[in-house]
Design a protein around this motif. Structure first.
Motif: not given
Length: 85
Positions: A27-29, A35-37, A42-57
């Motif tokens: 995403v940083i790249a 690239e288009a905002c 959308v990609q930041l949303q995916a990262v956020e969901k992945a981190v949230t899932a890890a936190k919940r686990t």
């Protein structure tokens, strides 16, 4: 010698976070490459969901394994965890 994790879910949480880290680097790249905002968001949303899932686990595992055998837990710890969910 590798120390075994306290909780069985820790290796999976680490794996998820490493994957999220790679995704975040992408995403940083994307931002650096102008690239288009919308695509970046959308990609930041995916990262956020992945981190949230890890936190919940991690939190659920902590609750499952750190409550005393008699069902008691440190109330302050449980309140702190509840704020994070």
């Amino acid at each position: 010698m590798t120390k075994s994790p306290l909780h069985a879910t820790h290796p999976g949480v680490v794996k998820r976070l490493k994957r999220a880290d790679g995704h975040l680097r992408h995403v940083i790249a994307m931002i650096e490459e102008d690239e288009a905002c919308t695509d970046i968001a959308v990609q930041l949303q995916a990262v956020e969901k992945a981190v949230t899932a890890a936190k919940r686990t991690l939190i659920h595992d902590h609750i499952d394994h750190c409550i005393n055998a008699d069902g008691e837990a440190d109330l302050a710890d449980m309140k702190a965890l509840a704020k994070l969910l």
